[in-house]
Motif scaffolding. Sequence first.
Motif, PDB file in Angstrom:
ATOM      1  N   MET A   1       0.848  -1.174   0.000  1.00  7.76           N
ATOM      2  CA  MET A   1       0.000   0.000   0.000  1.00  7.76           C
ATOM      3  C   MET A   1       0.896   1.240   0.000  1.00  7.76           C
ATOM      4  SD  MET A   1      -2.805   1.324   2.835  1.00  7.76           S
ATOM      5  CE  MET A   1      -3.952   0.015   2.540  1.00  7.76           C
ATOM      6  N   GLU A   5      -2.209   6.033  -0.089  1.00  8.18           N
ATOM      7  CA  GLU A   5      -3.359   5.181   0.208  1.00  8.18           C
ATOM      8  C   GLU A   5      -3.454   4.883   1.708  1.00  8.18           C
ATOM      9  OE1 GLU A   5      -4.516   2.258  -3.086  1.00  8.18           O
ATOM     10  OE2 GLU A   5      -2.400   2.722  -3.518  1.00  8.18           O
ATOM     11  N   ALA A   6      -2.303   4.790   2.380  1.00  7.77           N
ATOM     12  CA  ALA A   6      -2.319   4.612   3.835  1.00  7.77           C
ATOM     13  C   ALA A   6      -2.929   5.839   4.506  1.00  7.77           C
ATOM     14  CB  ALA A   6      -0.910   4.359   4.353  1.00  7.77           C
ATOM     15  N   LEU A   8      -5.119   7.875   3.131  1.00  9.04           N
ATOM     16  CA  LEU A   8      -6.559   7.785   2.859  1.00  9.04           C
ATOM     17  C   LEU A   8      -7.226   6.855   3.865  1.00  9.04           C
ATOM     18  CD1 LEU A   8      -6.625   7.583  -1.042  1.00  9.04           C
ATOM     19  CD2 LEU A   8      -7.652   9.397   0.350  1.00  9.04           C
ATOM     20  N   SER A   9      -6.588   5.725   4.125  1.00  9.80           N
ATOM     21  CA  SER A   9      -7.131   4.762   5.084  1.00  9.80           C
ATOM     22  C   SER A   9      -7.242   5.373   6.482  1.00  9.80           C
ATOM     23  CB  SER A   9      -6.249   3.509   5.102  1.00  9.80           C
ATOM     24  OG  SER A   9      -6.776   2.560   5.988  1.00  9.80           O
ATOM     25  N   GLU A  10      -6.229   6.139   6.890  1.00  7.81           N
ATOM     26  CA  GLU A  10      -6.275   6.825   8.187  1.00  7.81           C
ATOM     27  C   GLU A  10      -7.481   7.758   8.273  1.00  7.81           C
ATOM     28  OE1 GLU A  10      -2.633   8.962   8.693  1.00  7.81           O
ATOM     29  OE2 GLU A  10      -1.419   7.140   8.628  1.00  7.81           O
ATOM     30  N   LEU A  13     -11.037   6.463   4.354  1.00  7.41           N
ATOM     31  CA  LEU A  13     -11.397   6.446   2.936  1.00  7.41           C
ATOM     32  C   LEU A  13     -10.627   5.361   2.201  1.00  7.41           C
ATOM     33  CD1 LEU A  13     -11.169  10.313   2.416  1.00  7.41           C
ATOM     34  CD2 LEU A  13     -13.259   8.963   2.681  1.00  7.41           C
ATOM     35  N   THR A  14     -11.212   4.871   1.133  1.00  5.47           N
ATOM     36  CA  THR A  14     -10.528   3.914   0.269  1.00  5.47           C
ATOM     37  C   THR A  14     -10.592   4.415  -1.164  1.00  5.47           C
ATOM     38  OG1 THR A  14     -12.538   2.613   0.002  1.00  5.47           O
ATOM     39  CG2 THR A  14     -11.003   1.894   1.710  1.00  5.47           C
ATOM     40  N   LEU A  15      -9.585   4.072  -1.911  1.00  5.98           N
ATOM     41  CA  LEU A  15      -9.539   4.439  -3.316  1.00  5.98           C
ATOM     42  C   LEU A  15     -10.503   3.533  -4.078  1.00  5.98           C
ATOM     43  CD1 LEU A  15      -7.766   6.576  -4.669  1.00  5.98           C
ATOM     44  CD2 LEU A  15      -6.269   4.731  -5.391  1.00  5.98           C
ATOM     45  N   PRO A  16     -11.435   4.108  -4.832  1.00  5.53           N
ATOM     46  CA  PRO A  16     -12.384   3.278  -5.574  1.00  5.53           C
ATOM     47  C   PRO A  16     -11.745   2.708  -6.846  1.00  5.53           C
ATOM     48  CG  PRO A  16     -12.788   5.571  -6.057  1.00  5.53           C
ATOM     49  CD  PRO A  16     -11.688   5.534  -5.006  1.00  5.53           C
ATOM     50  N   LEU A  72     -11.618  11.585  -5.036  1.00  6.87           N
ATOM     51  CA  LEU A  72     -11.204  10.184  -4.843  1.00  6.87           C
ATOM     52  C   LEU A  72     -11.208   9.445  -6.178  1.00  6.87           C
ATOM     53  CD1 LEU A  72     -13.008   9.139  -1.540  1.00  6.87           C
ATOM     54  CD2 LEU A  72     -10.537   9.309  -1.915  1.00  6.87           C
ATOM     55  N   ALA A  76      -7.990   7.811  -8.222  1.00  5.16           N
ATOM     56  CA  ALA A  76      -7.995   6.454  -8.777  1.00  5.16           C
ATOM     57  C   ALA A  76      -7.594   6.481 -10.250  1.00  5.16           C
ATOM     58  CB  ALA A  76      -9.366   5.812  -8.599  1.00  5.16           C
TER      59      ALA A  76
END
Length: 155
Positions: A1, A5-6, A8-10, A13-16, A72, A76
Amino acid sequence: MSAVEARLSELGLTLPAVAPPAGSYVPALRSGPYVFTAGQVPLVDGKLPLTGKVGAEVTPEQAAEMARICVLNALAAVKSVAGDLDRIARVVKVVGFVASVPEFTGQPQVINGASDLLAAVLGERGRHARSAVGVAALPLDAPVEIEIQVELTDD
């Protein structure tokens, strides 16, 4: 990752997945060190969570959230051609379109949803030049559409 992206996770959120094009274009295109995205509407799992005009069916706060979803989707699209979001040297420009009633003048505040997320995820690399434009209508009756241009680090 990737670190992006890490982050975003914090933020929860996740990348679509990259939304497939709805016409004769590509979601993102690289030219030299730059990636240009096509306009991204706030699709979530292939559907718009909200439709309509800001100032009528959609509140400015809802529209700002839709701008976050758009960015987002744009990230992606960048990843699909850059391979890794950690390669973003900086976001150069954000162009935001807001489908709004004629008397609505809060387009900049709506597009802050996208700008604030880019800054939260990328820090100083996420600060950018920007346009926020009111329009009569957007594809699929989306309230917001965002396109971004980023500069990549060397391969």
